[in-house]
Design a protein around this motif. Structure first.
Motif, short mmCIF file in Angstrom:
data_model
loop_
_atom_site.label_atom_id
_atom_site.label_comp_id
_atom_site.label_asym_id
_atom_site.label_seq_id
_atom_site.Cartn_x
_atom_site.Cartn_y
_atom_site.Cartn_z
N LEU A 42 11.12 90.65 35.95
CA LEU A 42 11.78 89.65 35.11
C LEU A 42 12.24 88.46 35.95
N LEU A 43 12.63 88.70 37.19
CA LEU A 43 13.00 87.59 38.07
C LEU A 43 11.78 86.75 38.42
N VAL A 44 10.61 87.36 38.53
CA VAL A 44 9.37 86.60 38.74
C VAL A 44 9.11 85.73 37.51
N ALA A 45 9.25 86.32 36.33
CA ALA A 45 9.04 85.56 35.09
C ALA A 45 10.01 84.40 34.96
N ALA A 46 11.23 84.59 35.46
CA ALA A 46 12.25 83.54 35.38
C ALA A 46 12.12 82.51 36.50
N PRO A 67 2.98 91.21 29.73
CA PRO A 67 2.96 90.00 28.90
C PRO A 67 4.14 89.07 29.19
N ILE A 68 5.27 89.62 29.57
CA ILE A 68 6.43 88.77 29.88
C ILE A 68 6.13 87.90 31.09
N VAL A 69 5.62 88.52 32.16
CA VAL A 69 5.31 87.77 33.38
C VAL A 69 4.15 86.80 33.13
N GLN A 70 3.12 87.25 32.43
CA GLN A 70 1.97 86.37 32.18
C GLN A 70 2.32 85.20 31.28
N GLU A 71 3.12 85.41 30.26
CA GLU A 71 3.53 84.30 29.39
C GLU A 71 4.36 83.28 30.13
N SER A 77 -1.38 92.63 38.80
CA SER A 77 -2.48 93.55 39.10
C SER A 77 -1.90 94.77 39.79
N ASP A 78 -2.73 95.80 39.95
CA ASP A 78 -2.33 96.90 40.83
C ASP A 78 -2.66 96.44 42.26
N LEU A 79 -2.50 97.31 43.24
CA LEU A 79 -2.68 96.88 44.62
C LEU A 79 -4.14 96.71 45.03
N SER A 80 -5.07 97.13 44.17
CA SER A 80 -6.49 96.87 44.44
C SER A 80 -6.96 95.59 43.77
N GLY A 81 -6.04 94.92 43.07
CA GLY A 81 -6.39 93.68 42.39
C GLY A 81 -6.90 93.88 40.98
N GLN A 82 -6.88 95.12 40.49
CA GLN A 82 -7.37 95.42 39.16
C GLN A 82 -6.26 95.35 38.13
N TYR A 83 -6.65 95.13 36.89
CA TYR A 83 -5.71 95.07 35.77
C TYR A 83 -5.54 96.49 35.23
N ARG A 84 -4.76 97.30 35.98
CA ARG A 84 -4.55 98.70 35.61
C ARG A 84 -3.07 99.04 35.69
N THR A 85 -2.64 99.91 34.78
CA THR A 85 -1.25 100.35 34.77
C THR A 85 -1.11 101.81 35.15
N PRO A 95 0.94 82.79 40.53
CA PRO A 95 -0.51 82.86 40.71
C PRO A 95 -1.01 82.45 42.10
N GLY A 96 -0.51 81.41 42.68
CA GLY A 96 -1.01 80.96 43.97
C GLY A 96 -0.74 81.90 45.12
N LEU A 97 0.10 82.87 44.91
CA LEU A 97 0.51 83.80 45.96
C LEU A 97 -0.14 85.17 45.82
N HIS A 98 -0.62 85.47 44.66
CA HIS A 98 -1.06 86.83 44.34
C HIS A 98 -2.15 87.35 45.28
N GLN A 99 -3.22 86.61 45.45
CA GLN A 99 -4.32 87.08 46.29
C GLN A 99 -3.89 87.21 47.75
#
Length: 109
Positions: A42-46, A67-71, A77-85, A95-99
């Motif tokens: 939530l702090l990332v989203a804010a 959805p909160i963070v993406q909106e 992502s998970d630590l392999s870069g996949q969209y998995r929970t 976004p610029g930091l994720h990769q």
């Protein structure tokens, strides 16, 4: 994992020495239900944190935060870069930091 990421960034929260490996140290206490588990995302989203790493989480901990963070313009992502929970790990960031964080996390694998 946390020590690798902490070593590759300028500041971490909580302010702990994540790089000090003490094999006799007890496992970190998991936050109680309803408190710290989602707070970092939530702090990332804010816009108050650049990134948040959540380890040892269930899909029910991770899925509602996506959805909160993406909106708010963030990335997940998970630590392999996949969209998995279902992997027990979640990385939320701007976004610029994720990769870059994924690259650091995988550097010793």
């Amino acid at each position: 994992m946390a020590a690798r990421l902490a070593g590759g960034v300028s500041q971490v929260r909580p302010l702990l020495d994540w790089t000090a490996a003490d094999p006799t140290a007890p496992e970190p206490r998991k936050p109680s239900a309803g408190s710290g588990t989602c707070h970092g995302a939530l702090l990332v989203a804010a816009g108050q944190l650049d990134a948040f790493l959540l380890l040892g989480a269930g899909p029910w901990d991770i899925a509602p935060l996506i959805p909160i963070v993406q909106e708010a313009g963030g990335t997940f992502s998970d630590l392999s870069g996949q969209y998995r929970t279902d992997t027990g790990a979640a990385l939320f960031s701007r976004p610029g930091l994720h990769q870059q964080l994924l690259d650091i996390a995988g550097a010793a694998d």
